[in-house]
Every structure is written in C-alpha cells, then in structure tokens.
Scaffold this motif. Structure first.
Motif, PDB file in Angstrom:
ATOM      1  N   GLN A 156       4.549  17.937  -3.990  1.00 25.31           N
ATOM      2  CA  GLN A 156       3.107  18.181  -4.168  1.00 25.31           C
ATOM      3  C   GLN A 156       2.302  17.430  -3.109  1.00 25.31           C
ATOM      4  N   ARG A 157       2.741  16.226  -2.804  1.00 24.58           N
ATOM      5  CA  ARG A 157       2.009  15.436  -1.806  1.00 24.58           C
ATOM      6  C   ARG A 157       2.312  15.893  -0.385  1.00 24.58           C
ATOM      7  N   THR A 158       3.524  16.416  -0.172  1.00 25.98           N
ATOM      8  CA  THR A 158       3.880  16.918   1.163  1.00 25.98           C
ATOM      9  C   THR A 158       3.115  18.200   1.469  1.00 25.98           C
ATOM     10  N   GLY A 163       0.187  19.207   1.096  1.00 25.68           N
ATOM     11  CA  GLY A 163      -1.135  19.125   1.733  1.00 25.68           C
ATOM     12  C   GLY A 163      -1.043  18.860   3.237  1.00 25.68           C
ATOM     13  N   LYS A 164       0.164  18.520   3.711  1.00 15.60           N
ATOM     14  CA  LYS A 164       0.296  18.104   5.119  1.00 15.60           C
ATOM     15  C   LYS A 164       0.685  19.286   5.994  1.00 15.60           C
ATOM     16  N   TRP A 165      -0.283  20.141   6.274  1.00 12.57           N
ATOM     17  CA  TRP A 165      -0.027  21.388   6.985  1.00 12.57           C
ATOM     18  C   TRP A 165       0.084  21.134   8.485  1.00 12.57           C
ATOM     19  N   LEU A 201      18.438   9.529 -18.730  1.00 17.11           N
ATOM     20  CA  LEU A 201      17.421  10.328 -18.031  1.00 17.11           C
ATOM     21  C   LEU A 201      17.504  10.112 -16.528  1.00 17.11           C
ATOM     22  N   PHE A 202      17.681   8.846 -16.173  1.00 12.77           N
ATOM     23  CA  PHE A 202      17.623   8.460 -14.768  1.00 12.77           C
ATOM     24  C   PHE A 202      18.667   9.195 -13.941  1.00 12.77           C
ATOM     25  N   ASN A 203      19.816   9.458 -14.586  1.00 10.31           N
ATOM     26  CA  ASN A 203      20.905  10.106 -13.841  1.00 10.31           C
ATOM     27  C   ASN A 203      20.900  11.626 -14.002  1.00 10.31           C
ATOM     28  N   PRO A 260       0.824  -1.200   0.000  1.00 10.33           N
ATOM     29  CA  PRO A 260       0.000   0.000   0.000  1.00 10.33           C
ATOM     30  C   PRO A 260       0.864   1.259   0.000  1.00 10.33           C
ATOM     31  N   PRO A 261       0.422   2.397  -0.501  1.00 12.65           N
ATOM     32  CA  PRO A 261      -0.944   2.595  -0.993  1.00 12.65           C
ATOM     33  C   PRO A 261      -1.142   2.276  -2.469  1.00 12.65           C
ATOM     34  N   VAL A 262      -0.048   2.144  -3.280  1.00 13.63           N
ATOM     35  CA  VAL A 262      -0.294   1.988  -4.719  1.00 13.63           C
ATOM     36  C   VAL A 262       0.362   0.724  -5.288  1.00 13.63           C
ATOM     37  N   ASN A 263       0.807  -0.174  -4.391  1.00 10.73           N
ATOM     38  CA  ASN A 263       1.470  -1.413  -4.815  1.00 10.73           C
ATOM     39  C   ASN A 263       2.667  -1.147  -5.720  1.00 10.73           C
ATOM     40  N   LEU A 312       0.822   1.860 -14.027  1.00 12.10           N
ATOM     41  CA  LEU A 312       1.643   2.977 -14.502  1.00 12.10           C
ATOM     42  C   LEU A 312       3.123   2.603 -14.523  1.00 12.10           C
ATOM     43  N   GLY A 313       3.872   3.180 -15.467  1.00 11.00           N
ATOM     44  CA  GLY A 313       5.319   2.990 -15.520  1.00 11.00           C
ATOM     45  C   GLY A 313       5.678   1.518 -15.524  1.00 11.00           C
ATOM     46  N   GLY A 314       6.490   1.098 -14.540  1.00  6.39           N
ATOM     47  CA  GLY A 314       6.885  -0.307 -14.439  1.00  6.39           C
ATOM     48  C   GLY A 314       5.675  -1.218 -14.264  1.00  6.39           C
ATOM     49  N   GLY A 315       4.592  -0.690 -13.690  1.00  9.43           N
ATOM     50  CA  GLY A 315       3.354  -1.464 -13.529  1.00  9.43           C
ATOM     51  C   GLY A 315       2.722  -1.751 -14.882  1.00  9.43           C
ATOM     52  N   CYS A 351       9.389  17.110  -7.304  1.00 15.02           N
ATOM     53  CA  CYS A 351       8.071  17.757  -7.478  1.00 15.02           C
ATOM     54  C   CYS A 351       6.948  16.801  -7.082  1.00 15.02           C
ATOM     55  N   PHE A 352       7.085  15.540  -7.470  1.00 16.68           N
ATOM     56  CA  PHE A 352       6.040  14.553  -7.159  1.00 16.68           C
ATOM     57  C   PHE A 352       5.800  14.492  -5.649  1.00 16.68           C
ATOM     58  N   PHE A 353       6.872  14.377  -4.893  1.00 14.87           N
ATOM     59  CA  PHE A 353       6.699  14.248  -3.437  1.00 14.87           C
ATOM     60  C   PHE A 353       6.375  15.609  -2.797  1.00 14.87           C
ATOM     61  N   GLY A 395      -7.760  -2.648  -4.998  1.00 16.11           N
ATOM     62  CA  GLY A 395      -8.274  -1.983  -6.191  1.00 16.11           C
ATOM     63  C   GLY A 395      -7.243  -1.241  -7.016  1.00 16.11           C
ATOM     64  N   ARG A 396      -5.944  -1.517  -6.775  1.00 15.27           N
ATOM     65  CA  ARG A 396      -4.917  -0.840  -7.589  1.00 15.27           C
ATOM     66  C   ARG A 396      -3.943  -1.893  -8.082  1.00 15.27           C
ATOM     67  N   PHE A 397      -3.818  -2.003  -9.391  1.00 22.65           N
ATOM     68  CA  PHE A 397      -2.897  -3.016  -9.918  1.00 22.65           C
ATOM     69  C   PHE A 397      -1.470  -2.663  -9.493  1.00 22.65           C
ATOM     70  N   CYS A 398      -0.934  -1.553 -10.029  1.00 20.56           N
ATOM     71  CA  CYS A 398       0.444  -1.208  -9.650  1.00 20.56           C
ATOM     72  C   CYS A 398       0.773   0.222 -10.086  1.00 20.56           C
ATOM     73  N   GLY A 399       1.313   1.010  -9.169  1.00 20.00           N
ATOM     74  CA  GLY A 399       1.685   2.411  -9.454  1.00 20.00           C
ATOM     75  C   GLY A 399       3.092   2.556 -10.001  1.00 20.00           C
ATOM     76  N   GLY A 400       3.727   1.440 -10.422  1.00 13.70           N
ATOM     77  CA  GLY A 400       5.055   1.538 -11.051  1.00 13.70           C
ATOM     78  C   GLY A 400       6.183   1.362 -10.057  1.00 13.70           C
ATOM     79  N   ALA A 401       7.381   1.672 -10.533  1.00 10.33           N
ATOM     80  CA  ALA A 401       8.564   1.553  -9.667  1.00 10.33           C
ATOM     81  C   ALA A 401       8.349   2.404  -8.416  1.00 10.33           C
ATOM     82  N   ASP A 402       8.979   2.008  -7.319  1.00 13.94           N
ATOM     83  CA  ASP A 402       8.857   2.785  -6.084  1.00 13.94           C
ATOM     84  C   ASP A 402       9.776   4.001  -6.191  1.00 13.94           C
ATOM     85  N   ILE A 403       9.159   5.164  -6.399  1.00 11.57           N
ATOM     86  CA  ILE A 403       9.951   6.373  -6.686  1.00 11.57           C
ATOM     87  C   ILE A 403      10.842   6.724  -5.493  1.00 11.57           C
ATOM     88  N   ARG A 404      10.423   6.332  -4.292  1.00 12.26           N
ATOM     89  CA  ARG A 404      11.245   6.652  -3.106  1.00 12.26           C
ATOM     90  C   ARG A 404      12.609   5.991  -3.176  1.00 12.26           C
TER      91      ARG A 404
HETATM   92  C1  LIG Z   1      19.069   0.911 -17.407  1.00 16.86           C
HETATM   93  C2  LIG Z   1      18.320   1.503 -16.266  1.00 16.86           C
HETATM   94  C3  LIG Z   1      19.193   2.212 -15.360  1.00 16.86           C
HETATM   95  C4  LIG Z   1      18.494   2.684 -14.119  1.00 16.86           C
HETATM   96  C5  LIG Z   1      18.072   1.583 -13.249  1.00 16.86           C
HETATM   97  C6  LIG Z   1      17.150   1.987 -12.104  1.00 16.86           C
HETATM   98  C7  LIG Z   1      16.182   0.909 -11.761  1.00 16.86           C
HETATM   99  C8  LIG Z   1      14.935   1.403 -11.113  1.00 16.86           C
HETATM  100  C9  LIG Z   1      13.772   0.576 -11.417  1.00 16.86           C
HETATM  101  C10 LIG Z   1      13.537   0.495 -12.891  1.00 16.86           C
HETATM  102  C11 LIG Z   1      12.186   0.936 -13.240  1.00 16.86           C
HETATM  103  C12 LIG Z   1      11.827   0.586 -14.624  1.00 16.86           C
HETATM  104  C13 LIG Z   1      11.032   1.634 -15.250  1.00 16.86           C
HETATM  105  C14 LIG Z   1       9.875   2.015 -14.447  1.00 16.86           C
HETATM  106  C15 LIG Z   1       9.745   3.266 -14.008  1.00 16.86           C
HETATM  107  C16 LIG Z   1       8.583   3.635 -13.214  1.00 16.86           C
HETATM  108  O1  LIG Z   1       7.677   2.886 -12.968  1.00 16.86           O
HETATM  109  S1  LIG Z   1       8.576   5.210 -12.633  1.00 16.86           S
HETATM  110  C17 LIG Z   1       7.095   5.330 -11.697  1.00 16.86           C
HETATM  111  C18 LIG Z   1       5.920   5.437 -12.585  1.00 16.86           C
HETATM  112  N1  LIG Z   1       4.731   5.664 -11.817  1.00 16.86           N
HETATM  113  C19 LIG Z   1       4.256   6.876 -11.603  1.00 16.86           C
HETATM  114  O2  LIG Z   1       4.769   7.861 -12.044  1.00 16.86           O
HETATM  115  C20 LIG Z   1       3.007   6.930 -10.766  1.00 16.86           C
HETATM  116  C21 LIG Z   1       3.103   7.999  -9.750  1.00 16.86           C
HETATM  117  N2  LIG Z   1       1.901   8.008  -8.919  1.00 16.86           N
HETATM  118  C22 LIG Z   1       0.762   8.588  -9.317  1.00 16.86           C
HETATM  119  O3  LIG Z   1       0.615   9.102 -10.403  1.00 16.86           O
HETATM  120  C23 LIG Z   1      -0.359   8.616  -8.297  1.00 16.86           C
HETATM  121  O4  LIG Z   1       0.200   8.505  -7.023  1.00 16.86           O
HETATM  122  C24 LIG Z   1      -1.412   7.489  -8.492  1.00 16.86           C
HETATM  123  C25 LIG Z   1      -0.764   6.127  -8.574  1.00 16.86           C
HETATM  124  C26 LIG Z   1      -2.227   7.753  -9.769  1.00 16.86           C
HETATM  125  C27 LIG Z   1      -2.387   7.496  -7.283  1.00 16.86           C
HETATM  126  O5  LIG Z   1      -2.938   8.797  -7.120  1.00 16.86           O
HETATM  127  P1  LIG Z   1      -3.786   9.179  -5.811  1.00 16.86           P
HETATM  128  O6  LIG Z   1      -4.805   8.183  -5.576  1.00 16.86           O
HETATM  129  O7  LIG Z   1      -4.214  10.608  -6.013  1.00 16.86           O
HETATM  130  O8  LIG Z   1      -2.786   9.085  -4.584  1.00 16.86           O
HETATM  131  P2  LIG Z   1      -1.468   9.932  -4.282  1.00 16.86           P
HETATM  132  O9  LIG Z   1      -1.771  10.889  -3.188  1.00 16.86           O
HETATM  133  O10 LIG Z   1      -0.900  10.474  -5.523  1.00 16.86           O
HETATM  134  O11 LIG Z   1      -0.472   8.797  -3.767  1.00 16.86           O
HETATM  135  C28 LIG Z   1      -0.729   8.090  -2.557  1.00 16.86           C
HETATM  136  C29 LIG Z   1       0.577   7.801  -1.880  1.00 16.86           C
HETATM  137  O12 LIG Z   1       1.326   6.892  -2.696  1.00 16.86           O
HETATM  138  C30 LIG Z   1       2.621   7.412  -2.942  1.00 16.86           C
HETATM  139  N3  LIG Z   1       3.036   6.953  -4.268  1.00 16.86           N
HETATM  140  C31 LIG Z   1       2.310   6.988  -5.391  1.00 16.86           C
HETATM  141  N4  LIG Z   1       2.979   6.446  -6.409  1.00 16.86           N
HETATM  142  C32 LIG Z   1       4.169   6.053  -5.916  1.00 16.86           C
HETATM  143  C33 LIG Z   1       5.306   5.407  -6.484  1.00 16.86           C
HETATM  144  N5  LIG Z   1       5.328   5.049  -7.760  1.00 16.86           N
HETATM  145  N6  LIG Z   1       6.335   5.168  -5.687  1.00 16.86           N
HETATM  146  C34 LIG Z   1       6.310   5.498  -4.371  1.00 16.86           C
HETATM  147  N7  LIG Z   1       5.256   6.118  -3.768  1.00 16.86           N
HETATM  148  C35 LIG Z   1       4.204   6.378  -4.541  1.00 16.86           C
HETATM  149  C36 LIG Z   1       2.456   8.914  -2.854  1.00 16.86           C
HETATM  150  O13 LIG Z   1       3.657   9.530  -2.581  1.00 16.86           O
HETATM  151  C37 LIG Z   1       1.457   9.040  -1.718  1.00 16.86           C
HETATM  152  O14 LIG Z   1       2.192   8.881  -0.531  1.00 16.86           O
HETATM  153  P3  LIG Z   1       1.795   9.649   0.795  1.00 16.86           P
HETATM  154  O15 LIG Z   1       1.794  11.111   0.455  1.00 16.86           O
HETATM  155  O16 LIG Z   1       2.841   9.278   1.775  1.00 16.86           O
HETATM  156  O17 LIG Z   1       0.429   9.161   1.165  1.00 16.86           O
END
Ligand SMILES: CCCCCCCCCCCCC/C=C/C(=O)SCCNC(=O)CCNC(=O)[C@H](O)C(C)(C)COP(=O)(O)OP(=O)(O)OC[C@H]1O[C@@H](n2cnc3c(N)ncnc32)[C@H](O)[C@@H]1OP(=O)(O)O
Length: 664
Positions: free
Chosen positions: A219-221, A223-225, A203-205, A19-22, A98-101, A215-217, A55-64
C-alpha cells in the motif's frame, strides 16, 4: 536509535529516535536496553521518562525485520525488566502507540497521553513524585492487577467468535485475539502471557502474517509512481487544487463531489437537466450531512455550487468528468471544456475503461488530461486508479495522485489500456465463473467457494449488487450480443473464442440484479439485499445445458478457485508485461481496495506467489489444454519466465520484466 539524557539531575529521559515512526527495530531495542540499564544503575536517577522523537511515541515492532531471523535483544524481556524495575517509568505518549509500542506503554508504571515531553517533563516528574509518595510502585505494575472475569465469559466469547467468523471469514488473527482475551481473563498473568506468546508464534509463522505484512508495504509502495521519462513521485511537484468541478451527478459524480467537499475543496457540480441537477443536489447534501454527523463536524455545504452551465467552470483548477460511459458523449464534453476552462485547468475523466488518450486528443491541452477512476460508491471506496495517458505530464499525474491522497484514497498510477488494471483483470475472472456455470456449477456454489476463500461477496452476488445491465449494454455496444451479432455466428463463440451467453439471457428476462429484485439470485423486493437461490435460474441453466448438449459435471471448489483466480493473476502477469502496472504490488493494492480481495491472501499476485508459480503455471497449462478456446487460460510469457528463473519473490519480479513500451 534511543537518546539518553539526564534532566534536572535526577530524571532519565529516554527518547526513541528511529524515524519515521520510532519502530522498535533491533537497534532501538538494543539502545533501549542499554539506556534502561544505565538509568536503573545510576543512583542519581529517581525516575525514567520514555518518549518518541518527532511527535510519535512508537509505531510498534519494526515490520521490516519480520522477514528475517530475530536479531538483537528480544522485546519481551526488555518490557519485563521495565515493569519489574524499582524506579518509576513514565510513558509520555504523543501520537501513536501501536503494537509493541502500546505494550511498551502498558509496562510503564505511568502513562501520560498528549504531552510534549520536552515541555512538560517537570510536570511529569512532579506528578510521578506525588503518586509515588501516595502509592507504592507494586500497585502500578500491570502484571499485579487482577483481571475481572465476567461469569458468562464462555457465552460472551462464543457470541463474539461467531460474529468474528462471519465478518472476517478465514482470518486467523481475530480468533487468536479472542483466545488471548480468554487467557487473560481466566489465567494468572504468567500463564496468560505464555498462552499469548504461543498464539503469537502460530500467527507469526503463518502465510496470513506474511500476506498482511506484504499488504502493509504494498500500500505504501503503490503511491511511489515512476514514468519511463524518469519523472517520479519524489521529483514531480503537484499543483495545489483549491477548486474543482464535477460533470455529471449520477452515482459516481455524487460520491466524487462529497469526497472533494469534505476535504475543503470548493466544488461546482454540473448536470445537463434541471430535474437531474435538483435530484443530484438533494442527494449530495444528504450524503454530506450524514457524513458530517458521523464524523462530528459541520457539513461543508458552503463549498458547493450546482449549475446547468459549463460556462461556470472557467476559473476552476481541475475538472472531473463523470458522465455516462459513452465515448462520443465524453469527447463532446472534453471539447467543450477545452473551450470554456482557462488553459491551465486540469481535465480528468472518471471513465472505468475507455481510452484516456483519445479524450486528451480532442482537447487543446493533452498534457493536462489524466484518468481519475474512482470506484463506486466513490465517497466510501478507498481506491483511485490514476490513468496516465502517453501525453499526461508528470505535473498532471503528480496532481491527480496527490489529490487522491488528500481525499483519503489509495491512489495507484496505471497505464492506459481498455479497462486499465482492475477492470481488465475482471473479465477473465468473470468469464471463468460463467464458463463454470455452463459446465455444471451453480451461482451459489461458485459464490460460496469464493466467499470461503475470503471474498466478502462471490462474483454473482457482487454482480447483482453492481447491476447486470451495465455489462449487458457494453456487450451489446461491442457487438458480442444483440441484433448486431451475425446469425451464422455459433452461439457460444465470438471472434473464434469461447463465449458464454448466459449473462445475456439473464438480462433479456429483465433480471438486472438487486435493483429489479431478480438477477443471479432472487430478492424479497426490488432493492432487497437478501440473496436467495432462484429455481428459475436453475431451470435456465438446465435448459441451456440440454440445448447445447452439455453434460453437467461435479465441479470442485478447488477447480472454481483455481480457474477464477489463476485466470485473474495470469492477466495480471500480462498487465505487467505490457507495462500497464509498474509492479505486482500495484495490482494487488488495486484488488485489495477496489475489488474486495481478501487482505489475508495478499492480493492476486501475492496469492499466486504463495501458491507457487510453478503450480500456477502447471494448473493454467492443464486448464488451457482442456479449454483451448479460452486464451486467458494460456499461461503468460512472464509467468513462464519467472518459473524458469526459479520463481523469485514477488518483490523482485520487476527485475525480470523487460518492457519495451512501458506506460509507467
Ligand atoms: C513468541 C513470539 C515469537 C515471534 C518472535 C518475533 C519477535 C518480533 C518482535 C516481537 C514483537 C512483539 C509484538 C509486537 C508486534 C508489533 O508491534 S507489530 C507492529 C504494530 N504496528 C503497526 O501495525 C503500525 C503500522 N503502522 C501504521 O499503522 C502507520 O504507519 C502509522 C504508524 C499510523 C503512521 O501512519 P502515517 O503517518 O500515515 O505514515 P505511513 O505512510 O503509514 O508510514 C510512514 C513510513 O513508516 C513506515 N512504517 C510505519 N510503521 C512501521 C513499522 N511498524 N515498522 C516499519 N516501518 C513502519 C512505513 O512503511 C512508511 O515507510 P515509507 O513508505 O518508506 O515512508
């Protein structure tokens, strides 16, 4: 992190549980790799279904995890193994992929969207079984598919590249995407994937990736006043708002009415004269109808009521005042509202910089008064500054923040001071731009430097769009220009500081920007948008410089960027010191969503940290030495302190801010 179950003794069900986005964190990748291995090695398993919890398949790689070194199994070999496996794998997609998902879904041999797995798993198995009988698995592997390559690919990508360069000036990722599409269309799968990995690694580097992740984080921070009292976003309950009133149907008021009505809130709109009311009404209805058409829904006109009488507001839950920016007028409105509205009604002001507490002071309920500063056009712009007065209660702030969120805004809580955060910082930024004009630059040169930096519009084009008369009126009212200025006052100084009267001179010629067809630029007609350099402005600048014996000099783009943006960030540091913004992230979010600061630069505070605080300090000291009568160029104590502490990362600045009288 991933749950493994055997369903009907033959189907492996792998559920992502992060959780929250798998997101695909290292722990999730590890668990998935183990589960896949188990499924592929178990002779009882004939098919695999992958889904996500809640209810969420996968939000992609863990950006953290992007900030640190890669840990755990890498994603790509895991995806390759799923695709190459001899057992059919089904992605059962609910919510986001999304993304890796999305990549995970693509390598599965079947994708089923909008399915509650737990409910439909048998149907999925049946569907897979039937398809499998009909088609061998090899035809389901994306890597085996051929990508159609249009004959005019080069010309097509050329056009797209030009468009992208225009729309996303200086942004690397969209251009890399185009190159990846070219690779997909022209190379075999294995080579195309390798090319994509190379592009991804670049891009990654990059600093742009870091800025966008920030910017992503941020924006979410935002709201936490929090308040010094300990009240904060997660311990303060907002009130439910069912009905609201807007006072004033000018540009701002109309946009606010639309923003409220389209999320289902009943709105009473008030004007002072019949004609204004009728015009406002027609505009609001038109805006709501166009908006509803675009979104494919019906316009919520039944929620609207238009009136000339404040008496009609006695039962509303919340009022937003959006009258002319005049303190005396606003005070009268707030006094009147105090008398008319029931004691529990929240009273909000859309002022863009006046003292919210002074307005609270004329009411019978200062704890229910808060600023809700929308940005024009209010139904389009995402930013909302929630201005917390010293007497605003935590419930009032929570309600304004939650209402903003409901309206789809990015709400940021700020303290009460002239101009709050956004407009307070704008002054030093715009001052530098006009000082640079005096010294030899042109509006188009300054705008181009800022647009090349990434702003959608430079400061002068933006001012022409917003209208130059508003600032002129404010300067006249505050005695900076006009008949109230002491004739003995040196023309280029006010209150002992440097002052540039060129914007006043432009307005004195009736040049108010796009609406009059003339401003810093000239336009084809009043209301035109195509800005062309105006020789008359060039003449004005030359005459001005010769009148004050200013020797124009060549000014580099670097100086333009440094003076405008470092002065902007410097004021941001002061705002942090004063406790008007709680964190640098809040300032950056305000600039990203309210002032068009380029997202790939992260916002003014993040940009300063990327440039290096030491460098910013050194340049500000240099410019302040050259312009000692410009206090905004004097480095702020917080900037000096951060440099002395070794320039810590932007996320930790808060630990270094010891504010005695924090507003937040
Ligand atoms: C040759 C390669 C060299 C480099 C090698 C590096 C390897 C690294 C791995 C390789 C990866 C392969 C490629 C894949 C890349 C990716 O997948 S990048 C990520 C793509 N995904 C996204 O951009 C999705 C981002 N998230 C969103 O758009 C939204 O959060 C949502 C999923 C649509 C949900 O929206 P909403 O319901 O409005 O909730 P939010 O408030 O936005 O989010 C809730 C909390 O979840 C946290 N969060 C969301 N997504 C992520 C995430 N992907 N990773 C970590 N955390 C995420 C968000 O911060 C919120 O957290 P809190 O504020 O703490 O509640």
């Amino acid at each position: 992190m991933a749950r493994y179950e055997l369903v009907k003794r033959s189907v492996a069900l792998i559920t992502l549980t992060n959780p929250p986005v798998n997101a695909l964190s290292s722990a999730v990748r590890h668990a998935m790799a183990k589960s896949m291995e188990q499924a592929l090695n178990d002779p009882k398993v004939t098919a695999v279904v992958i889904c996500g919890e809640n209810g969420r398949f996968c939000g992609g790689a863990d950006i953290r995890e992007f900030a640190g070194p890669l840990r755990g199994p890498p994603l790509v070999p895991l995806l390759d193994a799923i695709e190459a496996g001899e057992k059919p794998v089904v992605a059962a997609i609910e919510g986001v992929a999304l993304g890796g998902g999305f990549e995970l879904a693509l390598v599965c041999h079947y994708c089923i969207a909008h399915f509650k797995v737990n409910h439909f798993v048998l149907k999925i198995i049946k569907a897979v079984g039937m398809s499998r009988a009909a088609k061998p698995l090899s035809s389901r592997r994306v890597s085996m598919l051929t990508t159609p390559c249009p004959p005019d690919l080069d010309a097509l990508l050329e056009v797209v590249t030009m468009e992208v360069k225009k729309k996303a000036r200086g942004v690397m990722a969209p251009l890399a995407c185009i190159q990846a599409v070219r690779a997909a269309a022209t190379m075999p799968y294995s080579k195309g994937i390798k090319r994509e990995s190379e592009l991804m690694a670049t891009l990654f580097n990059s600093g742009q990736a870091r800025a966008l992740q920030y910017c992503f984080f941020a924006q979410r921070t935002a709201g936490k006043w929090t308040l010094p009292s300990g009240a904060q976003w997660n311990n303060s309950k907002p009130r439910e708002i069912r009905s609201a009133a807007i006072i004033g149907l000018g540009t701002m008021g109309r946009g606010i009415v639309v923003s409220l009505a389209r999320v289902g809130i009943s709105v009473i709109a008030v004007e002072s004269e019949k004609k204004l009311l009728e015009t406002g009404k027609q505009m609001v209805i038109g805006m709501l109808e166009r908006d509803a058409k675009r979104r494919g829904v019906s316009a919520s006109l039944n929620l609207l009521k238009f009136t000339l009488s404040l008496q009609d507001l006695k039962d509303v839950d919340l009022v937003i005042e959006a009258v002319f920016e005049d303190m005396a007028l606003k005070k009268r409105v707030f006094q009147e509202l105090s008398k008319v509205c029931r004691p529990a009604t929240l009273l909000c002001t859309n002022t863009s910089g006046l003292d919210v507490d002074a307005l609270a002071g004329v009411t019978d309920r200062p704890h229910l008064v808060v600023g809700m500063h929308f940005f024009s056009p209010a139904h389009v712009m995402k930013l909302l500054e929630v201005v917390c007065g010293p007497r605003s209660s935590s419930e009032t702030i929570a309600t304004a923040m939650s209402l903003g969120k409901r309206m789809g805004k990015v709400s940021v809580a700020v303290g009460n001071c002239p101009g709050f955060v956004g407009n307070r910082m704008l002054k030093p930024y715009m001052d530098q731009a006009t000082f640079l004009l005096e010294e030899g630059a042109t509006p188009e040169q300054i705008d181009k430097a800022l647009e090349d930096f990434g702003f959608a519009m430079g400061v002068f084009r933006m001012s022409d769009l917003a209208g130059l008369d508003v600032g002129w009126r404010i300067r006249k009212e505050s005695g900076l220009t006009g008949p109230d200025v002491d004739p003995k006052n040196p023309p280029r100084r006010r209150h002992g500081r440097r002052y540039c009267p060129i914007p006043d001179m432009v307005c004195e010629q009736g040049r108010f920007g796009q609406k009059t067809g003339r401003g810093w630029y000239m336009y084809d007609k009043p209301g035109g948008t195509n800005a062309k350099p105006d020789p008359l402005i060039q003449n004005l600048l030359e005459m001005y410089r010769s009148r004050y014996a200013i020797q124009p000099r060549n000014i580099s783009d670097q100086e333009i960027i440094e003076r405008c943006l470092f002065a902007l960030a410097n004021e941001g540091f002061r705002i942090l010191e004063d406790g008007i913004a709680a964190r640098p992230e809040d300032i950056d979010v305000i600039y990203l969503f309210g002032y068009g600061f380029p997202r790939h630069r992260g916002g003014p505070m993040f940009y300063a940290s990327m440039v290096g605080l030491e460098r910013v300090l050194e340049r500000l000291e240099h410019y302040h030495q050259a312009h000692p009568d410009v206090p905004h160029l004097e480095p702020s104590p917080l900037l000096k302190k951060l440099v002395a502490c070794g320039s810590p990362s932007v996320q930790t600045w808060r630990e270094h801010i010891k504010t005695m009288h924090s507003h937040l």
